[in-house]
Design a protein around this motif. Structure first.
Motif, PDB file in Angstrom:
ATOM      1  N   LEU A  68       0.813  -1.216   0.000  1.00  0.00           N
ATOM      2  CA  LEU A  68       0.000   0.000   0.000  1.00  0.00           C
ATOM      3  C   LEU A  68       0.847   1.269   0.000  1.00  0.00           C
ATOM      4  O   LEU A  68       0.307   2.368  -0.097  1.00  0.00           O
ATOM      5  N   PHE A  69       2.164   1.097   0.109  1.00  0.00           N
ATOM      6  CA  PHE A  69       3.085   2.227   0.142  1.00  0.00           C
ATOM      7  C   PHE A  69       3.952   2.238  -1.110  1.00  0.00           C
ATOM      8  O   PHE A  69       4.308   1.179  -1.635  1.00  0.00           O
ATOM      9  N   ALA A  70       4.302   3.426  -1.576  1.00  0.00           N
ATOM     10  CA  ALA A  70       5.230   3.532  -2.701  1.00  0.00           C
ATOM     11  C   ALA A  70       6.576   2.936  -2.285  1.00  0.00           C
ATOM     12  O   ALA A  70       7.016   3.121  -1.147  1.00  0.00           O
ATOM     13  N   PRO A  71       7.247   2.207  -3.191  1.00  0.00           N
ATOM     14  CA  PRO A  71       8.505   1.540  -2.833  1.00  0.00           C
ATOM     15  C   PRO A  71       9.523   2.450  -2.167  1.00  0.00           C
ATOM     16  O   PRO A  71      10.189   2.052  -1.205  1.00  0.00           O
ATOM     17  N   GLU A  72       9.646   3.685  -2.646  1.00  0.00           N
ATOM     18  CA  GLU A  72      10.651   4.589  -2.082  1.00  0.00           C
ATOM     19  C   GLU A  72      10.285   5.092  -0.689  1.00  0.00           C
ATOM     20  O   GLU A  72      11.123   5.690   0.000  1.00  0.00           O
ATOM     21  N   ASN A  73       9.048   4.848  -0.253  1.00  0.00           N
ATOM     22  CA  ASN A  73       8.631   5.279   1.080  1.00  0.00           C
ATOM     23  C   ASN A  73       8.728   4.172   2.123  1.00  0.00           C
ATOM     24  O   ASN A  73       8.585   4.441   3.328  1.00  0.00           O
ATOM     25  N   ILE A 112      -8.580  13.313  -2.359  1.00  0.00           N
ATOM     26  CA  ILE A 112      -7.123  13.228  -2.208  1.00  0.00           C
ATOM     27  C   ILE A 112      -6.676  11.925  -2.859  1.00  0.00           C
ATOM     28  O   ILE A 112      -7.200  10.849  -2.544  1.00  0.00           O
ATOM     29  N   ALA A 113      -5.725  12.022  -3.772  1.00  0.00           N
ATOM     30  CA  ALA A 113      -5.263  10.859  -4.519  1.00  0.00           C
ATOM     31  C   ALA A 113      -3.744  10.728  -4.408  1.00  0.00           C
ATOM     32  O   ALA A 113      -3.031  11.727  -4.330  1.00  0.00           O
ATOM     33  N   GLY A 114      -3.290   9.494  -4.422  1.00  0.00           N
ATOM     34  CA  GLY A 114      -1.857   9.240  -4.439  1.00  0.00           C
ATOM     35  C   GLY A 114      -1.365   9.065  -5.862  1.00  0.00           C
ATOM     36  O   GLY A 114      -1.932   8.275  -6.633  1.00  0.00           O
ATOM     37  N   GLU A 115      -0.336   9.792  -6.210  1.00  0.00           N
ATOM     38  CA  GLU A 115       0.225   9.712  -7.565  1.00  0.00           C
ATOM     39  C   GLU A 115       0.634   8.288  -7.923  1.00  0.00           C
ATOM     40  O   GLU A 115       0.494   7.862  -9.072  1.00  0.00           O
ATOM     41  N   ARG A 116       1.100   7.511  -6.936  1.00  0.00           N
ATOM     42  CA  ARG A 116       1.627   6.167  -7.183  1.00  0.00           C
ATOM     43  C   ARG A 116       0.669   5.067  -6.713  1.00  0.00           C
ATOM     44  O   ARG A 116       1.071   3.916  -6.596  1.00  0.00           O
ATOM     45  N   ASP A 117      -0.567   5.433  -6.425  1.00  0.00           N
ATOM     46  CA  ASP A 117      -1.538   4.483  -5.878  1.00  0.00           C
ATOM     47  C   ASP A 117      -1.893   3.419  -6.914  1.00  0.00           C
ATOM     48  O   ASP A 117      -2.379   3.727  -7.998  1.00  0.00           O
ATOM     49  N   LEU A 132      -4.406   6.748 -10.440  1.00  0.00           N
ATOM     50  CA  LEU A 132      -4.557   8.187 -10.597  1.00  0.00           C
ATOM     51  C   LEU A 132      -5.575   8.547 -11.667  1.00  0.00           C
ATOM     52  O   LEU A 132      -6.339   9.511 -11.512  1.00  0.00           O
ATOM     53  N   GLU A 133      -5.623   7.786 -12.751  1.00  0.00           N
ATOM     54  CA  GLU A 133      -6.591   8.096 -13.799  1.00  0.00           C
ATOM     55  C   GLU A 133      -8.033   7.937 -13.301  1.00  0.00           C
ATOM     56  O   GLU A 133      -8.937   8.672 -13.718  1.00  0.00           O
ATOM     57  N   THR A 134      -8.248   6.977 -12.396  1.00  0.00           N
ATOM     58  CA  THR A 134      -9.568   6.814 -11.777  1.00  0.00           C
ATOM     59  C   THR A 134      -9.894   8.018 -10.904  1.00  0.00           C
ATOM     60  O   THR A 134     -10.999   8.571 -10.965  1.00  0.00           O
ATOM     61  N   SER A 135      -8.928   8.432 -10.096  1.00  0.00           N
ATOM     62  CA  SER A 135      -9.136   9.604  -9.243  1.00  0.00           C
ATOM     63  C   SER A 135      -9.385  10.847 -10.073  1.00  0.00           C
ATOM     64  O   SER A 135     -10.206  11.701  -9.707  1.00  0.00           O
ATOM     65  N   GLN A 136      -8.694  10.971 -11.198  1.00  0.00           N
ATOM     66  CA  GLN A 136      -8.866  12.143 -12.038  1.00  0.00           C
ATOM     67  C   GLN A 136     -10.289  12.210 -12.594  1.00  0.00           C
ATOM     68  O   GLN A 136     -10.861  13.305 -12.716  1.00  0.00           O
ATOM     69  N   GLN A 137     -10.864  11.061 -12.912  1.00  0.00           N
ATOM     70  CA  GLN A 137     -12.245  11.048 -13.370  1.00  0.00           C
ATOM     71  C   GLN A 137     -13.180  11.597 -12.289  1.00  0.00           C
ATOM     72  O   GLN A 137     -14.130  12.335 -12.587  1.00  0.00           O
ATOM     73  N   LEU A 153      -1.122  13.709  -4.233  1.00  0.00           N
ATOM     74  CA  LEU A 153       0.078  13.611  -3.408  1.00  0.00           C
ATOM     75  C   LEU A 153       1.223  13.022  -4.237  1.00  0.00           C
ATOM     76  O   LEU A 153       1.207  11.836  -4.576  1.00  0.00           O
ATOM     77  N   LYS A 154       2.191  13.840  -4.550  1.00  0.00           N
ATOM     78  CA  LYS A 154       3.326  13.402  -5.354  1.00  0.00           C
ATOM     79  C   LYS A 154       4.151  12.358  -4.601  1.00  0.00           C
ATOM     80  O   LYS A 154       4.481  12.538  -3.429  1.00  0.00           O
ATOM     81  N   GLY A 155       4.446  11.266  -5.259  1.00  0.00           N
ATOM     82  CA  GLY A 155       5.300  10.241  -4.674  1.00  0.00           C
ATOM     83  C   GLY A 155       4.614   9.350  -3.654  1.00  0.00           C
ATOM     84  O   GLY A 155       5.253   8.469  -3.083  1.00  0.00           O
ATOM     85  N   ALA A 156       3.324   9.558  -3.428  1.00  0.00           N
ATOM     86  CA  ALA A 156       2.590   8.741  -2.464  1.00  0.00           C
ATOM     87  C   ALA A 156       1.795   7.670  -3.190  1.00  0.00           C
ATOM     88  O   ALA A 156       1.385   7.842  -4.343  1.00  0.00           O
ATOM     89  N   ALA A 157       1.535   6.566  -2.494  1.00  0.00           N
ATOM     90  CA  ALA A 157       0.698   5.496  -3.039  1.00  0.00           C
ATOM     91  C   ALA A 157      -0.656   5.537  -2.350  1.00  0.00           C
ATOM     92  O   ALA A 157      -1.287   6.586  -2.281  1.00  0.00           O
ATOM     93  N   HIS A 158      -1.090   4.422  -1.788  1.00  0.00           N
ATOM     94  CA  HIS A 158      -2.449   4.326  -1.246  1.00  0.00           C
ATOM     95  C   HIS A 158      -2.590   4.935   0.148  1.00  0.00           C
ATOM     96  O   HIS A 158      -3.676   5.356   0.531  1.00  0.00           O
ATOM     97  N   ASN A 159      -1.509   4.955   0.900  1.00  0.00           N
ATOM     98  CA  ASN A 159      -1.586   5.407   2.284  1.00  0.00           C
ATOM     99  C   ASN A 159      -0.957   6.782   2.470  1.00  0.00           C
ATOM    100  O   ASN A 159      -0.053   6.991   3.281  1.00  0.00           O
ATOM    101  N   GLY A 160      -1.460   7.736   1.712  1.00  0.00           N
ATOM    102  CA  GLY A 160      -0.943   9.092   1.755  1.00  0.00           C
ATOM    103  C   GLY A 160      -1.081   9.768   3.097  1.00  0.00           C
ATOM    104  O   GLY A 160      -0.347  10.718   3.402  1.00  0.00           O
TER     105      GLY A 160
END
Length: 254
Positions: free
Chosen positions: A144-149, A199-204, A209-214, A227-234
């Motif tokens: 649920l987290f971006a790899p870099e986080n 609120i959407a995570g860029e890496r979710d 993100l395309e779903t959130s953008q809709q 949230l730049k660089g965030a996944a599901h648990n922003g």
């Protein structure tokens, strides 16, 4: 149902996600309860709240939340839901529109599961039945987290894994099936005249993100944050930015 209430003012209800607890919102509570009445709830079958039935829908949980709030004298509130909590928030908005001051969706979706996602829910059920909850959480939580986080938040992730592993199997399976069978509630967002944020995570990868953008494109009155660089648990990956956005939004619209 385990519920914690702090502060005074207009009521803001926070609903956590799948296999989480009200603890995920503690930093938000600390910041916001000086201006608002903050309500944190352990959803049925999570944290310290018992699961009342094995066979339930998202709407059933929304009914239980509404009754719990009513029992505490709360008749009007702004609701913020993360993931699963967002599905329940949308149900509240549709079923009890007179109670809602507005709606915040945090890494959640108005859309129903597609066929591929429904198959994933079924696989979760089968895995839990064969291997148990703890084994499932070993891989589920970190994903649920971006790899870099993951390194930066390793202590928090481990704490979440341990907590989630204590979720009863009936809850893990029951909510997976409830999410699988939930209706599309995009119209709730599209028609809302009340303030809404997304609120959407860029890496979710759970809510892409395309779903959130809709959803963002459908907001009639409100704002959005990616949230730049965030996944599901922003709420953890970009905690300060998320708190700042929500505080600013509530101050402007509520």
């Amino acid at each position: 149902m385990n519920i914690q209430i702090s502060g005074k003012g207009k009521t803001i209800v926070f609903l956590h996600g799948y296999c989480e607890s009200l603890d995920i919102w503690k930093a938000f509570d600390t910041t916001l309860h000086t201006e608002y009445q903050i309500v944190l709830i352990d959803l049925p079958g999570h944290g310290q709240s018992p699961l009342l039935t094995k066979d339930f829908s998202i709407d059933d949980i929304a009914d239980q939340v509404q009754q719990e709030l009513k029992d505490h004298g709360i008749s009007e509130y702004f609701v913020i839901g993360h993931s699963l909590g967002g599905y329940i928030s949308l149900a509240l908005a549709e079923l009890y529109p007179e109670s809602l001051l507005g709606l915040g969706l945090f890494s959640s979706s108005t859309f129903a599961d597609d066929e591929d996602k429904k198959k994933v829910r079924d696989k979760v059920k089968a895995y839990i039945l064969e291997h148990g909850v703890a084994s499932f959480m070993d891989s589920f939580i970190s994903g649920l987290f971006a790899p870099e986080n993951r390194s930066r938040l390793s202590d928090e992730i481990e704490e979440m894994r341990i907590s989630a592993s204590k979720t009863p199997p009936d809850s893990v399976i029951g909510y997976a099936m409830a999410m699988k069978n939930r209706p599309d509630r995009t119209a709730v967002l599209a028609k809302s005249e009340k303030p809404v944020f997304v609120i959407a995570g860029e890496r979710d990868m759970a809510v892409k993100l395309e779903t959130s953008q809709q959803m963002i494109d459908l907001i009639r009155r409100g704002e959005a944050l990616v949230l730049k660089g965030a996944a599901h648990n922003g709420y953890l990956e970009s905690k300060n930015e998320s708190i700042s956005f929500i505080k600013s939004f509530l101050n402007q619209y509520i």
